[in-house]
Scaffold this motif. Structure first.
Motif, PDB file in Angstrom:
ATOM      1  N   SER B 387       0.576  -1.250  -0.655  1.00 48.65           N
ATOM      2  CA  SER B 387      -0.448   0.086  -0.244  1.00 48.65           C
ATOM      3  C   SER B 387       1.107   1.308  -0.072  1.00 48.65           C
ATOM      4  CB  SER B 387      -0.934  -0.043   1.035  1.00 48.65           C
ATOM      5  OG  SER B 387      -0.257   0.663   1.986  1.00 48.65           O
ATOM      6  N   GLU B 388       0.618   2.182  -0.433  1.00 44.85           N
ATOM      7  CA  GLU B 388       0.944   3.384  -0.362  1.00 44.85           C
ATOM      8  C   GLU B 388       1.161   4.169   0.569  1.00 44.85           C
ATOM      9  OE1 GLU B 388      -1.044   7.253  -2.974  1.00 44.85           O
ATOM     10  OE2 GLU B 388       0.863   7.614  -2.476  1.00 44.85           O
ATOM     11  N   SER B 389       1.117   4.440   1.863  1.00 41.61           N
ATOM     12  CA  SER B 389       1.606   4.193   3.300  1.00 41.61           C
ATOM     13  C   SER B 389       2.697   3.424   3.493  1.00 41.61           C
ATOM     14  CB  SER B 389      -0.216   3.935   4.132  1.00 41.61           C
ATOM     15  OG  SER B 389       0.057   2.238   4.402  1.00 41.61           O
ATOM     16  N   LEU B 390       2.812   2.422   2.896  1.00 41.17           N
ATOM     17  CA  LEU B 390       3.912   1.052   3.620  1.00 41.17           C
ATOM     18  C   LEU B 390       5.180   1.965   2.762  1.00 41.17           C
ATOM     19  CD1 LEU B 390       3.077  -2.285   4.510  1.00 41.17           C
ATOM     20  CD2 LEU B 390       3.489  -0.497   5.841  1.00 41.17           C
ATOM     21  N   ALA B 391       4.921   2.185   1.780  1.00 42.46           N
ATOM     22  CA  ALA B 391       5.841   2.099   0.332  1.00 42.46           C
ATOM     23  C   ALA B 391       6.385   3.802   0.763  1.00 42.46           C
ATOM     24  CB  ALA B 391       5.063   1.955  -0.746  1.00 42.46           C
ATOM     25  N   THR B 392       5.523   4.533   1.415  1.00 46.49           N
ATOM     26  CA  THR B 392       5.657   6.208   1.622  1.00 46.49           C
ATOM     27  C   THR B 392       6.538   5.741   2.840  1.00 46.49           C
ATOM     28  OG1 THR B 392       4.171   6.488   0.727  1.00 46.49           O
ATOM     29  CG2 THR B 392       4.983   8.826   2.433  1.00 46.49           C
ATOM     30  N   PHE B 393       6.422   4.935   3.784  1.00 48.72           N
ATOM     31  CA  PHE B 393       6.992   4.540   5.243  1.00 48.72           C
ATOM     32  C   PHE B 393       8.955   4.082   4.902  1.00 48.72           C
ATOM     33  CE2 PHE B 393       7.825   3.716   9.385  1.00 48.72           C
ATOM     34  CZ  PHE B 393       8.870   2.150   8.985  1.00 48.72           C
ATOM     35  N   ALA B 394       8.589   3.488   3.909  1.00 48.19           N
ATOM     36  CA  ALA B 394      10.629   2.179   3.562  1.00 48.19           C
ATOM     37  C   ALA B 394      11.371   3.570   2.628  1.00 48.19           C
ATOM     38  CB  ALA B 394       9.909   1.139   2.845  1.00 48.19           C
ATOM     39  N   GLN B 395       9.872   4.256   1.928  1.00 42.79           N
ATOM     40  CA  GLN B 395      11.203   5.483   1.282  1.00 42.79           C
ATOM     41  C   GLN B 395      11.976   6.326   2.074  1.00 42.79           C
ATOM     42  OE1 GLN B 395       9.533   7.186  -2.179  1.00 42.79           O
ATOM     43  NE2 GLN B 395      10.970   8.464  -2.235  1.00 42.79           N
ATOM     44  N   GLU B 396      10.472   7.121   3.300  1.00 37.15           N
ATOM     45  CA  GLU B 396      11.503   7.406   4.481  1.00 37.15           C
ATOM     46  C   GLU B 396      12.345   7.387   4.964  1.00 37.15           C
ATOM     47  OE1 GLU B 396       7.602   9.198   5.816  1.00 37.15           O
ATOM     48  OE2 GLU B 396       6.909  10.380   4.391  1.00 37.15           O
ATOM     49  N   LYS B 397      12.135   5.899   5.657  1.00 34.27           N
ATOM     50  CA  LYS B 397      13.328   5.409   6.451  1.00 34.27           C
ATOM     51  C   LYS B 397      14.602   5.414   5.622  1.00 34.27           C
ATOM     52  CE  LYS B 397      13.804   3.273  10.703  1.00 34.27           C
ATOM     53  NZ  LYS B 397      12.549   4.536  11.591  1.00 34.27           N
ATOM     54  N   MET B 398      14.408   5.043   4.882  1.00 28.12           N
ATOM     55  CA  MET B 398      15.458   4.383   3.726  1.00 28.12           C
ATOM     56  C   MET B 398      16.012   6.013   3.659  1.00 28.12           C
ATOM     57  SD  MET B 398      14.732   1.395   1.627  1.00 28.12           S
ATOM     58  CE  MET B 398      16.303   0.481   0.350  1.00 28.12           C
ATOM     59  N   GLN B 399      15.396   7.065   3.282  1.00 25.89           N
ATOM     60  CA  GLN B 399      16.520   7.694   3.694  1.00 25.89           C
ATOM     61  C   GLN B 399      17.103   8.329   4.007  1.00 25.89           C
ATOM     62  OE1 GLN B 399      12.936  10.249   1.114  1.00 25.89           O
ATOM     63  NE2 GLN B 399      13.582  10.376  -0.616  1.00 25.89           N
ATOM     64  N   SER B 400      16.037   8.448   5.312  1.00 19.43           N
ATOM     65  CA  SER B 400      16.859   8.804   6.943  1.00 19.43           C
ATOM     66  C   SER B 400      17.968   8.106   7.090  1.00 19.43           C
ATOM     67  CB  SER B 400      15.581   8.613   7.791  1.00 19.43           C
ATOM     68  OG  SER B 400      15.459   7.308   8.013  1.00 19.43           O
ATOM     69  N   ARG B 401      18.349   6.755   6.298  1.00 18.07           N
ATOM     70  CA  ARG B 401      19.183   6.254   6.894  1.00 18.07           C
ATOM     71  C   ARG B 401      20.770   6.457   5.853  1.00 18.07           C
ATOM     72  NH1 ARG B 401      18.992   2.132  10.518  1.00 18.07           N
ATOM     73  NH2 ARG B 401      20.385   1.184   9.398  1.00 18.07           N
ATOM     74  N   GLY B 402      20.477   6.713   4.808  1.00 17.32           N
ATOM     75  CA  GLY B 402      21.186   6.736   3.412  1.00 17.32           C
ATOM     76  C   GLY B 402      20.946   7.483   2.221  1.00 17.32           C
ATOM     77  N   VAL B 403      19.623   6.162   2.085  1.00 16.86           N
ATOM     78  CA  VAL B 403      19.814   5.450   0.698  1.00 16.86           C
ATOM     79  C   VAL B 403      18.783   6.752   0.037  1.00 16.86           C
ATOM     80  CG1 VAL B 403      18.589   3.727  -0.966  1.00 16.86           C
ATOM     81  CG2 VAL B 403      19.127   3.360   1.546  1.00 16.86           C
ATOM     82  N   SER B 404      19.294   7.115  -1.706  1.00 14.07           N
ATOM     83  CA  SER B 404      18.772   8.376  -1.888  1.00 14.07           C
ATOM     84  C   SER B 404      17.791   7.296  -3.116  1.00 14.07           C
ATOM     85  CB  SER B 404      19.443   8.972  -2.760  1.00 14.07           C
ATOM     86  OG  SER B 404      20.929   9.281  -2.489  1.00 14.07           O
ATOM     87  N   PHE B 405      16.860   8.253  -4.240  1.00 10.91           N
ATOM     88  CA  PHE B 405      15.853   8.070  -4.748  1.00 10.91           C
ATOM     89  C   PHE B 405      16.032   8.356  -6.037  1.00 10.91           C
ATOM     90  CE2 PHE B 405      14.260   3.804  -2.544  1.00 10.91           C
ATOM     91  CZ  PHE B 405      14.185   4.257  -0.947  1.00 10.91           C
ATOM     92  N   ARG B 406      15.669   7.993  -6.506  1.00 15.25           N
ATOM     93  CA  ARG B 406      15.427   8.487  -7.780  1.00 15.25           C
ATOM     94  C   ARG B 406      14.629   7.640  -8.776  1.00 15.25           C
ATOM     95  NH1 ARG B 406      20.572  11.181 -10.320  1.00 15.25           N
ATOM     96  NH2 ARG B 406      18.894  11.414 -11.950  1.00 15.25           N
ATOM     97  N   LEU B 407      13.340   8.793  -8.820  1.00 10.91           N
ATOM     98  CA  LEU B 407      11.958   7.921  -9.043  1.00 10.91           C
ATOM     99  C   LEU B 407      12.041   8.179 -10.105  1.00 10.91           C
ATOM    100  CD1 LEU B 407      10.060   7.901  -5.263  1.00 10.91           C
ATOM    101  CD2 LEU B 407      11.195   5.950  -6.598  1.00 10.91           C
ATOM    102  N   SER B 408      10.387   7.425 -11.168  1.00 12.87           N
ATOM    103  CA  SER B 408      10.190   8.111 -12.540  1.00 12.87           C
ATOM    104  C   SER B 408      11.873   8.044 -13.681  1.00 12.87           C
ATOM    105  CB  SER B 408       9.195   9.062 -12.483  1.00 12.87           C
ATOM    106  OG  SER B 408       8.165   9.497 -10.954  1.00 12.87           O
ATOM    107  N   THR B 409      12.162   7.744 -13.647  1.00 17.10           N
ATOM    108  CA  THR B 409      13.349   7.212 -13.702  1.00 17.10           C
ATOM    109  C   THR B 409      14.017   6.173 -14.612  1.00 17.10           C
ATOM    110  OG1 THR B 409      14.081   9.116 -12.292  1.00 17.10           O
ATOM    111  CG2 THR B 409      16.008   7.916 -14.378  1.00 17.10           C
ATOM    112  N   ARG B 410      14.326   5.803 -15.432  1.00 16.89           N
ATOM    113  CA  ARG B 410      14.649   4.615 -16.187  1.00 16.89           C
ATOM    114  C   ARG B 410      16.244   4.467 -16.478  1.00 16.89           C
ATOM    115  NH1 ARG B 410      10.629   1.526 -17.852  1.00 16.89           N
ATOM    116  NH2 ARG B 410       8.753   2.263 -18.492  1.00 16.89           N
TER     117      ARG B 410
END
Lengths: 481, 597
Positions: B387-410
């Protein structure tokens, strides 16, 4: 490894089938000497003792020598057969046939000294002697004799048993050296206690090293050996060493009944300790070798045995529950003052049954090749738990003290049947689970060879142990109570 | 003692399993003769031995009948041995004690409508009976043995009835040793426990089942590689296991042809495996979407070797970066790009992030500013399965731990030192590809209908339509849920359930019974996003579209507990548990085990 096993099997079979030439004569000679000793001890006519001994030795040499494939096996067979001889002659069967059966118990009690004499003067020397002869004659099929392992494991187990038992006993009302004259020095008493414990342990290891295979049989052998040592130590050797007259009467036996229970429990501790040390030895030095690797590891076996054992114990508990209720034992598990069979008592009984069933699974797996073997081991297991449970642990947990007097044992005799029923049902149920599993395992030919290695071999003296330990374990409380 | 004895070799087991009709009749006849013989021995020996009972119990004829009954029971349960007089004397003598208790003390008084006589005094009064029972038992044992020896002399030795060895009539061959294949074999073994006329063979490229849910932890150096693989040979008991690669399937001759070893040459090195039923459980491989450079430069994340290579790559990059003086190059060395924001990508990104940050302490020349873990995903959010809420939680958590995201990107291309994106470029020397999977390429050689992914189309009973005896499950099959009409996702929990249904259906076809269709409601999904953090979405049974969502430490504990329970093999569970415990107290291992330069 398979070829080596096959060669050993062929060697064993050919030695086993070789006609017995020396054994009857050796048995007769040993039996005659033993009979003379018996007569001297009982102050009877020497000739009659010699004749009985010679006949016993001859019969043993002819019919039992093939089973005496080592000193330990010979001793157990000797003890079992000498007990059976007592049962036939002085014990009362002939009395039963000739005289009034109502006098049979008194007759048996009056001839209790012959029981001690038969066991020590006939069974022991003839069994040991022919067992030694057997060890030279027949190579053992499954286990080589290892002096170091037998002495180290036995000595350690005996000392540990002596330590555990000594601390327990010295805090109670029972003497540390039953049958021995009271010593002035406490330190000397302790020293002799440990020396004897060490000796018993070493002797146990040397005699039974090739027969005992797991915790359960070790406990069974320990129980039988404990009974034997009660005859040998407190009833015989200790009085002689104390320069006291030999007293093999049933009254004296009854007075030392607590020591009998103590020796039985010591034997159980010895058996468990020996099995533990032996298994550690095997695990460290033998099974750790990749060349000896088995197909299935021990972890899977243990879990499986625990699960089956718990279920089997539950079924055994349910089966024996009517007897436990009727004999008034069941309410007692809920508390010493409880006389009501409530839900609490039933739940405690079933939990304890399941837990004890798990111990059966751990201790006695791989002992039973057939349902009859399982039942016999189950009876022995039930007897062990009668001495451990109602006689020792239950009063200890409820009142803080055990009562090993003959009177207490008499009072608990009714529950003995319940324990025997529990043991047999648990063992048989466990065997059914194991049988079903083994059938599926045997699709792989490697498993059938492994199962053959793990099962108790058919030349085992286990039947003699069953007769000696089970019979005396039940008869002695009746006789001496 | 005991006719109900354990069989001691696998040919004996054949006696217990199904046989041909004539063999069955033959063995039944032999069994009846044996029982009759044993009964006769028991009657005679019990009758003679009951002299002791008559003397002790003094019930006359009843003592005789009792002795005979027990004699028959003993004779039937105790297998005849040759000249085992001592054993029988002792064993049967010992039998006398419990018989005394059960019969004299309990049964006889009860039958006389009295209470059992089990008080101490009453038992002493039964002492004569005790002696009588022991002597009866001993006599019974000796006489029974004597009778057995006489019977053997006149009627021949007692031996188990001989039956012809069972021949294999049906062969089930399973291609693929993943979740689907191994579970199929396990189910077939369980259901065919007593039937030895059906052989089971499993062919796999490796000799172990890889527990893929824990693969990311291997890449992150939390777990030892071999601890998450379960050897197929030790798990499967009666399945013939062949480690090999399938070269082709001869549908006409019903043969699976395995590729020969490279060491040997020639057609003779190839092995033929005949089948009556063939199961395709070949799984899937990574899909590089036709980009050959990606296939060349990216690290795959499918097998154990892939995870080991990724782990060692991280260490290799750290070692190189440690001696690199150029800051740009150092940063590029310490940039790790993960392609794909599904479960696999998120888990490996979280694991690599924890691992890389954790080992920084061993490299004093390196700083956390140089370290970049970047997850590239083509959609707007990661974890589309949750679900969107869990996905959002996961992304925020990982970002806080140092993972960067490049979404909508191929990812468009990759070459040495860089990855080309649809909106830019990342300087990196490590790209991990988790962005797509495709069914096993071997399926292309099969002349069956496939879906657009390339998975084999199967009917509701998991059979390949139009080809009796051919079946497909798992990632390489396009399965439609019979109840919902929706395609089943290629996940392990579906593969396991498909395998159970397939095993039933294969056996149903062999035995001429109707097969059943496949339906399964997903239990949910769990995903670890970093240290002691996970997302879990569990479906509520019987409540459509209702889910329970957890995140954080509880979800992580749930993840570990569930997957530890599902890991095959107790030994593997203990090893993984020990790895996790060691991880609590010691840093992760940075020993390079293979060279991935």
């Amino acid at each position: 490894m398979a070829e080596m096993e096959s060669a050993t099997n062929v060697q064993f079979e050919s030695a086993f089938r070789r006609p017995l030439r020396i054994e009857p004569f050796l048995g007769s000679a040993l039996g005659t000497l033993g009979g003379l000793l018996l007569s001297a001890a009982l102050r009877n006519e020497l000739l009659s003792g010699a004749l009985v001994g010679m006949a016993f030795g001859l019969a043993f040499g002819l019919f039992f020598a093939r089973r005496a494939i080592g000193p330990g096996a010979g001793l157990i067979c000797g003890l079992g057969s000498s007990f059976f001889l007592w049962l036939l002659l002085p014990g009362g069967f002939l009395t039963l046939c000739i005289r009034n059966p109502g006098l049979m118990l008194q007759h048996a009690q009056a001839h209790f000294s012959e029981l001690v004499g038969y066991v020590l003067c006939l069974g022991m020397p003839v069994g040991l002697g022919l067992g030694l002869r057997g060890s030279l004659r027949t190579p053992r099929r499954n286990r080589e004799f290892a002096w170091g392992r037998a002495i180290v494991a036995g000595g350690f187990a005996g000392t540990l048993g002596g330590f555990v038992f000594g601390r327990w006993i010295s805090s109670g009302a029972y003497p540390l050296l039953a049958g021995f004259r009271e010593l002035d020095s406490h330190s000397l008493t302790i020293f002799i206690h440990f020396a004897v414990a060490l000796l018993i342990g070493v002797v146990f290891g040397i005699l039974f090293h090739q027969d005992v295979r797991g915790y359960g049989p070790c406990m069974g052998w320990g129980l039988g050996f404990g009974i034997f040592w009660w005859f040998f130590g407190p009833l015989t050797v200790f009085p002689l060493l104390s320069k006291m007259p030999l007293d093999w009467s049933s009254e004296h036996g009854s007075a030392l009944f607590g020591s009998l229970v103590g020796h039985i429990l010591y034997g159980l501790i010895l058996g468990v300790a020996y099995a533990t040390v032996d298994k550690v030895w095997v695990r460290l030095f033998i099974q750790s070798d990749p060349l000896n690797r088995e197909i299935e590891g021990p972890g899977v076996h243990i879990l499986r045995s625990l699960g089956w054992g718990a279920t089997a114990g539950l079924i055994g508990g349910l089966t024996s529950m009517p007897v436990m209720i009727a004999t008034g034992v069941l309410p007692k598990v809920a508390g010493p003052d409880s006389n009501v069979v409530g839900l609490r008592a039933v739940l405690i009984h079933l939990c304890v049954s399941a837990t004890i069933g798990m111990t059966y699974g751990l201790l006695f797996r791989n002992e039973s090749a057939a349902s009859g073997d399982a039942i016999a081991w189950g009876w022995l297991f039930g007897l062990i738990w009668w001495y451990l449970g109602p006689m020792t642990l239950l009063p200890l947990s409820l009142t803080g003290a055990s009562d090993w007097t003959a009177k207490a044992a008499s009072g608990l005799l009714p529950s003995l049947l319940g324990h025997l029923i529990y043991g047999a049902v648990t063992a048989l149920t466990f065997f059914m689970f194991d049988y079903r599993y083994t059938r599926s395992l045997l699709l792989d030919p490697r498993f059938s060879a492994r199962e053959l290695r793990r099962l108790r071999p058919k030349e085992s003296p286990a039947p003699a142990l069953w007769l000696f330990a089970l019979s005396l374990g039940v008869i002695l409380p009746i006789l001496l109570g | 003692m005991g006719t109900f004895s354990r069989p001691l070799n696998h040919t004996d087991v054949g006696i217990l399993g199904p046989r041909s009709n004539s063999a069955r009749k033959y063995s039944r006849g032999k069994s009846i003769n044996l029982v009759f013989r044993q009964c006769s021995v028991g009657i005679l020996s019990g009758a003679v031995a009951s002299i002791a009972l008559t003397a002790s119990l003094r019930y006359g004829l009843w003592s005789l009948l009792l002795g005979i009954s027990i004699g028959v029971a003993y004779s039937i349960t105790a297998p005849p041995g040759r000249r085992a007089y001592a054993d029988n004397l002792m064993a049967a003598g010992a039998l006398g004690i419990p018989l005394w208790g059960l019969i004299s003390v309990v049964a006889i008084p009860l039958l006389s409508r009295q209470m059992p006589e089990w008080s101490a005094e009453q038992m002493r009064q039964h002492f004569p009976a005790l002696v009588g029972w022991v002597v009866y038992g001993a006599l019974l044992g000796i006489i029974k043995q004597g009778m057995d020896d006489i019977a053997e002399h006149f009627f021949g030795a007692h031996s188990p009835p001989e039956t012809p060895a069972v021949s294999i009539k049906k062969r089930i061959v399973i291609l693929g040793g993943g979740f689907a294949g191994m579970r199929t074999a396990e189910c077939l073994e369980r259901k065919l426990r007593g039937d030895f006329s059906t052989g089971i063979t499993l062919v796999n490229e490796t000799n172990a089942l890889l527990f893929t849910p824990m693969l990311a932890e291997v890449a992150g150096s939390s777990l030892e590689p071999s601890h998450i693989s379960t050897p197929l040979r030790t798990t499967l008991r009666r399945t013939e296991f062949i480690r090999g690669v399938v070269a082709e399937v001869d549908l006409g001759r019903r043969l699976v042809i395995l590729r020969g070893d490279e060491a040997t040459s020639g057609a003779s090195a190839r092995r033929h495996v005949p089948y009556d039923h063939l199961v395709f459980a070949l799984g899937s491989t990574s899909n590089y979407l036709g980009m050959t450079n990606l296939e060349k430069f990216a690290f795959n994340f499918k097998t154990l070797l892939d995870a080991i290579r990724i782990r060692n790559r991280v260490i290799e990059m750290f070692e190189r970066a440690d001696r690199e003086s150029d800051p740009n190059l150092r940063s590029a060395l310490l940039t790790f790009v993960i392609a794909g924001g599904g479960f696999a990508g998120v888990e490996v990104a979280g694991a690599l992030n924890d691992f890389a940050h954790g080992i920084l302490a061993d490299y004093p020349n390196l700083s956390s500013h140089d370290l970049n873990i970047i997850l590239v995903h083509s959609r707007e959010r990661i974890l589309p399965e949750l679900s969107e809420s869990l996905a959002t939680f996961a992304q925020e958590k990982m970002q806080s731990r140092g993972v960067s995201f490049r979404l909508s990107t191929r990812i468009l291309d990759a070459h040495h030192g860089a990855v080309l994106l649809s909106d830019g470029k990342i300087q990196t020397h490590t790209l991990v590809w988790t962005a797509g999977s495709t069914p096993s390429p071997f399926l292309k050689s099969l002349p069956f209908e496939k879906d657009r992914r390339g998975a084999l189309l199967v009917d509701g009973s998991l059979a390949v339509p139009g080809h009796p005896g051919l079946w497909a499950i798992g990632d390489c099959a396009a399965i439609i849920d019979a109840a919902t009409g929706q395609p089943c996702p290629p996940t392990a929990q579906f593969a396991l359930r498909e395998a159970e249904v397939l095993a039933d259906n294969i056996l149903a076809q062999i035995r001429g019974r109707p097969s059943r269709t496949f339906h399964f409601n997903s239990l949910g999904a769990l995903c670890v996003v970093g240290h002691q953090t996970a997302c879990a979405e569990l479906n509520v049974p019987f409540a459509r579209r209702k889910t329970l969502r957890f995140s954080g430490l509880f979800a992580w504990l749930l993840w570990r507990g569930i997957y530890l329970a599902k890991l095959p093999g107790l030994e593997r569970k203990i090893r993984v548990l020990m790895d996790w415990t060691i991880e609590l107290f010691f840093p992760r291992d940075i020993v390079q085990t293979i060279d991935v330069s």
